[in-house]
Design a protein around this motif. Structure first.
Motif, mmCIF file in Angstrom:
data_model
loop_
_atom_site.group_PDB
_atom_site.id
_atom_site.type_symbol
_atom_site.label_atom_id
_atom_site.label_comp_id
_atom_site.label_asym_id
_atom_site.label_seq_id
_atom_site.Cartn_x
_atom_site.Cartn_y
_atom_site.Cartn_z
ATOM 1 N N HIS A 294 13.174 -6.726 3.901
ATOM 2 C CA HIS A 294 14.272 -7.384 4.205
ATOM 3 C C HIS A 294 14.076 -8.977 3.939
ATOM 4 C CE1 HIS A 294 17.081 -9.180 6.958
ATOM 5 N NE2 HIS A 294 16.396 -10.154 6.990
ATOM 6 N N ALA A 295 12.679 -9.304 4.212
ATOM 7 C CA ALA A 295 12.439 -10.696 3.492
ATOM 8 C C ALA A 295 12.631 -11.153 2.116
ATOM 9 C CB ALA A 295 10.913 -11.317 3.991
ATOM 10 N N VAL A 296 12.163 -9.988 1.422
ATOM 11 C CA VAL A 296 12.089 -10.156 0.045
ATOM 12 C C VAL A 296 13.714 -10.358 -0.681
ATOM 13 C CG1 VAL A 296 11.610 -9.161 -2.233
ATOM 14 C CG2 VAL A 296 9.824 -9.550 -0.502
ATOM 15 N N ALA A 297 14.443 -9.299 -0.035
ATOM 16 C CA ALA A 297 15.773 -9.148 -0.264
ATOM 17 C C ALA A 297 16.754 -10.419 0.005
ATOM 18 C CB ALA A 297 16.503 -7.875 0.449
ATOM 19 N N ASP A 298 16.398 -11.111 1.185
ATOM 20 C CA ASP A 298 16.845 -12.261 1.565
ATOM 21 C C ASP A 298 16.364 -13.271 0.780
ATOM 22 O OD1 ASP A 298 18.959 -13.259 3.273
ATOM 23 O OD2 ASP A 298 17.413 -14.440 4.636
ATOM 24 N N ALA A 299 15.044 -13.288 0.238
ATOM 25 C CA ALA A 299 14.956 -14.503 -0.642
ATOM 26 C C ALA A 299 15.516 -14.392 -2.076
ATOM 27 C CB ALA A 299 13.200 -14.181 -0.761
ATOM 28 N N VAL A 300 15.698 -13.047 -2.679
ATOM 29 C CA VAL A 300 16.122 -12.833 -3.723
ATOM 30 C C VAL A 300 17.525 -13.614 -3.636
ATOM 31 C CG1 VAL A 300 17.189 -11.120 -5.230
ATOM 32 C CG2 VAL A 300 15.003 -11.063 -4.554
ATOM 33 N N ARG A 301 18.481 -13.208 -2.515
ATOM 34 C CA ARG A 301 19.810 -13.503 -2.454
ATOM 35 C C ARG A 301 20.118 -15.010 -2.406
ATOM 36 N NH1 ARG A 301 22.589 -14.033 2.275
ATOM 37 N NH2 ARG A 301 21.028 -13.167 3.469
ATOM 38 N N SER B 218 0.953 -1.204 -0.001
ATOM 39 C CA SER B 218 0.021 -0.008 -0.097
ATOM 40 C C SER B 218 0.779 1.291 -0.007
ATOM 41 C CB SER B 218 -0.975 -0.104 1.085
ATOM 42 O OG SER B 218 -0.089 -0.030 2.392
ATOM 43 N N SER B 219 1.971 1.333 0.457
ATOM 44 C CA SER B 219 2.950 2.066 0.477
ATOM 45 C C SER B 219 3.587 2.444 -0.720
ATOM 46 C CB SER B 219 3.951 2.229 1.630
ATOM 47 O OG SER B 219 4.826 1.214 1.521
ATOM 48 N N GLY B 220 3.809 1.667 -1.700
ATOM 49 C CA GLY B 220 4.379 1.889 -3.117
ATOM 50 C C GLY B 220 5.066 0.688 -3.574
ATOM 51 N N GLU B 221 5.996 0.877 -4.145
ATOM 52 C CA GLU B 221 6.719 -0.224 -4.778
ATOM 53 C C GLU B 221 8.343 -0.288 -4.525
ATOM 54 O OE1 GLU B 221 6.489 -0.022 -9.174
ATOM 55 O OE2 GLU B 221 4.311 -0.436 -9.110
ATOM 56 N N GLN B 222 8.917 -1.597 -4.417
ATOM 57 C CA GLN B 222 10.320 -1.557 -4.343
ATOM 58 C C GLN B 222 10.745 -2.739 -5.206
ATOM 59 O OE1 GLN B 222 11.446 -1.869 -0.046
ATOM 60 N NE2 GLN B 222 13.559 -2.473 -0.567
ATOM 61 N N LEU B 223 11.685 -2.286 -6.071
ATOM 62 C CA LEU B 223 12.486 -3.403 -6.989
ATOM 63 C C LEU B 223 13.591 -3.754 -6.139
ATOM 64 C CD1 LEU B 223 12.842 -5.001 -9.542
ATOM 65 C CD2 LEU B 223 14.151 -2.725 -10.468
ATOM 66 N N VAL B 224 13.842 -5.099 -5.837
ATOM 67 C CA VAL B 224 15.024 -5.647 -5.319
ATOM 68 C C VAL B 224 15.744 -6.637 -6.410
ATOM 69 C CG1 VAL B 224 15.801 -7.638 -3.386
ATOM 70 C CG2 VAL B 224 13.924 -6.145 -3.200
ATOM 71 N N PRO B 225 16.766 -5.904 -6.613
ATOM 72 C CA PRO B 225 17.791 -6.414 -8.067
ATOM 73 C C PRO B 225 18.338 -7.843 -7.556
ATOM 74 C CG PRO B 225 19.141 -4.796 -6.866
ATOM 75 C CD PRO B 225 17.727 -4.846 -6.400
ATOM 76 N N ALA B 226 18.506 -8.909 -8.461
ATOM 77 C CA ALA B 226 19.326 -10.046 -8.242
ATOM 78 C C ALA B 226 20.485 -10.140 -8.457
ATOM 79 C CB ALA B 226 18.378 -11.066 -9.065
ATOM 80 N N PRO B 227 21.329 -11.007 -7.766
ATOM 81 C CA PRO B 227 22.911 -10.929 -8.512
ATOM 82 C C PRO B 227 22.730 -11.846 -9.829
ATOM 83 C CG PRO B 227 22.497 -12.136 -6.180
ATOM 84 C CD PRO B 227 21.233 -11.743 -6.603
ATOM 85 N N GLU B 228 23.762 -11.467 -10.599
ATOM 86 C CA GLU B 228 23.566 -11.795 -11.920
ATOM 87 C C GLU B 228 24.121 -13.376 -12.112
ATOM 88 O OE1 GLU B 228 26.090 -11.017 -16.262
ATOM 89 O OE2 GLU B 228 26.255 -9.628 -14.605
#
Length: 460
Positions: A270-277, A231-241
């Motif tokens: 935090h959860a999404v960043a950790d999941a991407v990594r 509800s507060s907006g969007e956040q893009l979490v990039p992935a390692p190549e």
């Protein structure tokens, strides 16, 4: 925080890999001939998600249904050691058989899944009430549509984090879910969006969040990372190549990490960043030998996961270690040489306290987090493990590499790690020392320059 319980509820599949090589085509058709070397069976779907969640150090309960057929018996064996509350499925076990040639999937054969939709029994519903967080792993077999199960999930979503991994043939998430985690193709299909790329992900996620009345939608986009929409907006979490050949299971890894981190009280970013990594680490452990890997700085658990995956595929695990205080050409040559000896390279890095004990109060010049990040930026490094002891023996005992590499002008017999590595049949290799290159010499040169007044620190 005490022991917490993640409940993974959903459809279990039986995944079978027929592994071999392809050197010729069929004489009667332009089809590859797989010379099978081995066969591997594992639990797929919710079973895989539960297994992966267990690697993060939490208690996991799998809630599912299993058919009383021969494939179901194999599936039960694959779930051995995992706390499971399994009802009886009246439909046959869904089996997905992949043909893997030289690390690459070349075909898949699906069978089973026939019969009435499964229903949750009282034991399964009771297990949901014991959850500190819930992951719904929907693989389109019908369990998520059970009205009694949905009623309990709706009630639990108001009390604990619920993460929903949807399927195109599955039911919609219940209202109040903390996060829904479709991939880009699924999100666009659910929302009826035609736009591609980030624009398509954004529109789809915004529509789904409102339509499904959920707190957040996280669209996974493979190499492009993940888009978190709240509800507060969007956040893009990039992935390692990571150049991946086989990404099977990456979505299950992603969903399991999000659920685990939310259960631990972490916020969604935090959860999404950790999941991407960790999903990138999972994929990097699964790619073929000839593909390059992008480095990943991670915890010991992820390094061990990488080592286990490489070893399971018959690959060679290489490790090296040191302080790496100021990276120089000698380090680069040693690391490249080490990576060329096998299928993955784990760097065992002395912590700041360890370096200080070894080299004195003025060292390290660069902290362990930055040293680890710099090492991980090298394409020859697959994982970095930081250790606190004076030597790497403890972490070596955990990783048990096939080859241990050190750079220097000594012989393997002079290394204190050699007896340990050889105890499990490992090999110790010493690469030539690059004359005139050392972190200590560079540090001494910099100190002398400052002391002689050739440069004046600005304080910035």
């Amino acid at each position: 925080m005490g022991v917490v319980n993640l409940v993974v509820v959903g459809d279990c599949l039986l995944d079978v890999d027929l592994i071999g090589t392809v050197t010729r085509l069929c004489p009667d058709a332009p089809a590859p001939v797989l010379a099978q070397r081995s066969q591997r069976s594992r639990a797929g779907g919710a079973g895989l998600a539960a297994r992966l969640a267990a690697t993060d150090g939490v208690d996991v309960t799998l809630v599912t249904v299993i058919a009383p057929d021969a494939d179901g018996a194999v599936l039960r064996e694959c779930l051995d050691g995992l706390r499971t509350v399994a009802g009886r499925a009246e439909r046959s076990t869904s089996v997905k058989t992949r043909l893997i040639a030289d690390g690459r999937p070349i075909a898949r054969v699906d069978r089973g899944g026939d019969g009435p939709a499964p229903l949750a029994d009282d034991r399964m519903l009771a297990a949901l009430h014991e959850a500190d967080a819930i992951l719904v792993s929907d693989y389109g077999c019908g369990l998520s549509a059970d009205p009694r199960l949905r009623a309990v999930l709706t009630e639990r979503a108001a009390r604990v984090p619920v993460v929903w991994d949807p399927h195109p043939r599955g039911a919609e998430p219940v209202p109040g879910v903390a996060a829904v985690v479709p991939n880009l193709a699924e999100a666009k299909g659910f929302a009826g969006v035609d736009e591609t790329g980030l624009a398509g992900a954004s529109r789809s996620a915004a529509w789904l969040r409102e339509a499904w009345q959920v707190d957040a939608v996280v669209v996974t986009m493979g190499a492009r990372g993940a888009l978190l929409v709240t509800s507060s907006g969007e956040q893009l979490v990039p992935a390692p190549e990571v150049r991946a050949v086989d990404v099977c299971g990456a979505g299950d890894r992603f969903a399991s990490v999000v659920a685990t981190e939310l259960m631990r009280g972490k916020g969604l970013p935090h959860a999404v960043a950790d999941a991407v990594r960790k999903s990138a680490a999972f994929v990097a452990a699964d790619i073929a030998e000839e593909m390059s890997r992008q480095s990943i700085v991670d915890e010991k658990a992820t390094a061990q996961e990488l080592v286990a995956a490489v070893r399971e595929r018959g690959g060679t695990v290489v490790a090296t270690g040191g302080c790496f205080d100021l990276l120089h050409a000698g380090h680069a040559r040693t690391l490249r040489a080490a990576r060329a000896l096998g299928d993955c390279l784990v760097v065992c890095l002395n912590s700041d306290e360890s370096v200080r004990r070894l080299k004195g109060a003025g060292r390290p010049i660069t902290g362990q987090r930055e040293r680890a990040e710099l090492l991980a930026a090298l394409d020859c490094v697959d994982a970095v493990v930081v250790f606190d002891e004076d030597g790497p023996q403890q972490v070596l005992s955990q990783l048990r590499p096939d080859i241990w590499v050190k750079g220097g002008d000594y012989t393997p017999d002079r290394l204190p790690e050699t007896p340990l590595v050889r105890s499990w049949g490992g090999t110790v290799v010493v690469t030539p020392y690059l004359e005139g290159r050392s972190s200590t010499r560079i540090a001494e040169t910099l100190t002398s320059i400052v002391e002689e007044g050739d440069c004046v620190p600005t304080g910035r």
